[in-house]
Scaffold this active site. Structure first.
Site, mmCIF file in Angstrom:
data_model
loop_
_atom_site.group_PDB
_atom_site.id
_atom_site.type_symbol
_atom_site.label_atom_id
_atom_site.label_comp_id
_atom_site.label_asym_id
_atom_site.label_seq_id
_atom_site.Cartn_x
_atom_site.Cartn_y
_atom_site.Cartn_z
ATOM 1 N N CYS A 133 29.139 60.478 47.786
ATOM 2 C CA CYS A 133 30.591 60.632 47.804
ATOM 3 C C CYS A 133 31.212 59.644 48.788
ATOM 4 O O CYS A 133 30.505 59.039 49.605
ATOM 5 C CB CYS A 133 30.987 62.060 48.167
ATOM 6 S SG CYS A 133 30.534 62.477 49.846
ATOM 7 N N CYS B 284 30.600 59.758 52.523
ATOM 8 C CA CYS B 284 29.243 59.412 52.995
ATOM 9 C C CYS B 284 29.281 58.127 53.809
ATOM 10 O O CYS B 284 28.595 58.009 54.824
ATOM 11 C CB CYS B 284 28.293 59.209 51.812
ATOM 12 S SG CYS B 284 27.935 60.705 50.893
ATOM 13 N N ASP C 237 42.513 21.589 39.645
ATOM 14 C CA ASP C 237 41.992 20.250 39.388
ATOM 15 C C ASP C 237 41.597 20.257 37.911
ATOM 16 O O ASP C 237 40.918 21.167 37.459
ATOM 17 C CB ASP C 237 40.770 20.058 40.315
ATOM 18 C CG ASP C 237 39.934 18.855 39.935
ATOM 19 O OD1 ASP C 237 40.353 18.114 39.041
ATOM 20 O OD2 ASP C 237 38.863 18.678 40.535
#
Length: 525
Positions: free
Chosen positions: A13, A16, A455
């Protein structure tokens, strides 16, 4: 100071990550720690003289987590996990797939029980308001004995992570989202079990008609279903890294004792001479010692035209040899190669934290203790104040429902998961399209951009040269001119030669045989 990133096992979770971070920061010698729930990785800066990865892992093991510590490096300077990654053998994904498969089995077994429990609960409520007829005594007794069996299976098998969350809270005082679910469902289960087992003894004190086995069943099933869907989505977010890993060659053709030997790329050493045939991927970084070719380096440079390479030029792992045959000397192998560095950069970017995540982390860190306090205060208020007006039996019943409700509803896993998942997906999508994003903070700033300057090389072109127009200043017709050009260019390996030959073939223009052809490097046709 040593900085290293490790895989973390056991994260279930969003809170944690904050529990692990706080634990690491208390360890002597740790300078900083960043734990990402989305990638399940921990980036730790520590003093090797005071602590080490094995010691760090021991600090979080009692809380149900562990670090995956790579084994000692071999002659290539790569750990086992780096080898696995370098060869595209993503071992951690196998483990995650096995874990997700186990979660799927448990969820599929729990859903029918949850539907049954919800049906019984719904019947009870509707019968109270006379919308449907009340259950017969036999049926009620049957359900009365069946629901405890279902609830026991759901709590102790499907709900095992939440029980462990509750146990760690009692033993170590560390709470996460699993703790909330654990406390709530265990409270509902134990109350119901006590009422079922000691119905006659408790009848004078509390209302034994109310049991909450259905709460335990439905809550754990829906939370487990959410966790399963979350785990499945997290696996999909790592696809970009996998695609980059697939760019790597798996084998190399090496000259050993004067013979050509095909070996695994992880066996290539510094100084090995490697043969590359037309169409083959270059396995490691090195310098050409013999021969020449045109190499497609678009993966690295974005340049659509294959680059001409001769003796003394550098070649990069993962790029493709389009035409020639050459030998090169390995200068960088394993985790030193440019492709390995690009993969590491993408992994680091996916694991980095955006400024907005700091807010989510702060909320997640203080959220669980606050919710626990509110839940216990609510239960206490019902028992103390509610008992005066409703009696102890009714107050306990309402208090328990409120207590479980607060703990279960207040699980903002989405809050802690949303930001890291968005970063993983964003950086991953960029990598898939050849755009390397440095870190999460850069990605967050990107939404303010209103002008993009590019570019032209390999950015807004198709990726390969094509013949689009002919300025014919000769007396020949266009088709005759193209026929002569294509006949000459057919023997050449140059990308522009391929464009002219392809044009002739598309227009069905005849191509003649050419004799005494000689390609002179740097001079054109």
């Amino acid at each position: 100071m040593h900085t290293q990133t490790y895989n973390v096992k056991g994260m279930h979770c969003a809170s944690c990550s904050s529990v692990i971070e706080k634990t690491f920061k208390k360890v002597e010698g740790v300078h900083s720690a960043e734990v990402n729930y989305g990638t399940e990785r921990a980036k730790v800066s520590f003093d090797p003289a005071k602590t080490n990865p094995h010691d760090l892992s021991k600090h979080i093991e009692p809380l149900g987590y562990s670090l995956e510590v790579p084994e000692t490096a071999n002659e290539m300077g790569m750990s086992e996990s780096e080898h696995a990654a370098h060869l595209g053998l993503n071992q951690s994904k196998k483990e995650k797939l096995a874990e997700v498969s186990d979660m799927r089995t448990k969820v599929l077994s729990a859903i029918p029980l949850a539907i049954f429990a919800a049906f019984v609960m719904g019947w009870d409520i509707l019968a109270e308001y006379s919308i449907v007829p009340a259950m017969s005594y036999t049926l009620k007794e049957f359900f009365h004995h069946l629901l405890p069996i279902f609830a026991t299976y759901i709590l102790f098998v499907v709900g095992k992570p939440y029980l462990l969350g509750f146990y760690r809270f009692l033993r170590y005082g560390k709470a996460n989202m699993d703790t909330l679910i654990g406390i709530g469902t265990v409270a509902a289960f134990l109350y119901s079990f006590a009422v079922s087992s000691f119905e006659d003894v408790l009848r004078p004190f509390i209302n034994v008609e109310y049991q909450y086995y259905d709460v335990t069943i439905v809550v754990i099933t829906f939370i487990a279903l959410g966790k399963y869907l979350e785990a499945r989505s997290k696996i999909k977010t790592g696809d970009a890294i996998e695609k980059l890993l697939n760019l790597q060659a798996k084998t190399a053709l090496v000259i050993r004792d004067g013979k050509e030997v095909e070996i695994s790329v992880n066996e290539v050493k510094h100084g090995d001479f490697i043969i590359v045939k037309p169409g083959a991927k270059i396995p490691v970084d090195g310098v050409i010692t013999e021969g020449s070719s045109f190499i497609d380096e678009s993966m690295v440079t974005g340049e659509p035209m294959p680059a001409q390479k001769k003796v003394g030029d550098n070649v990069v792992s993962g790029t493709i040899n389009t035409s020639g045959f050459f030998t090169f000397k390995a200068t960088k192998v394993g985790s030193e190669t440019l492709l390995a560095q690009i993969i590491k950069m993408v992994e680091d970017a996916q694991g980095s934290k955006a400024p907005i995540q700091a807010l989510a982390d702060k909320i997640s860190a203080i959220f669980v203790p606050i919710v626990l306090v509110i839940a216990f205060l609510t239960l206490g208020a019902w028992l103390i104040v509610g008992s005066q007006y409703l009696g102890f039996s009714q107050a306990l019943s309402f208090g328990l429902v409120s207590f479980v409700g607060i703990l279960v509803i207040a699980c903002p896993c989405a809050l802690g998961l949303a930001t890291p998942t968005a970063i993983i997906v964003g950086v991953g999508k960029g990598a898939k399209e050849g755009i390397l994003i440095k870190d999460a903070a850069t990605l967050e700033k990107l939404h303010k951009v209103n002008t993009v300057v590019v570019d032209k090389t390999g950015t807004i072109t198709k990726g390969k040269p094509t013949l689009v127009d002919i300025q014919n200043l000769s007396s020949l017709k266009d088709d005759e001119l193209v026929s002569i050009l294509a006949s000459l260019e057919k023997k050449s390996e140059h990308p522009i030669a391929h464009a002219i030959v392809n044009y002739a073939q598309e227009k069905n223009i005849s191509i003649s045989d050419v004799f005494n052809f000689e390609g002179i490097q740097g001079k054109g046709l």
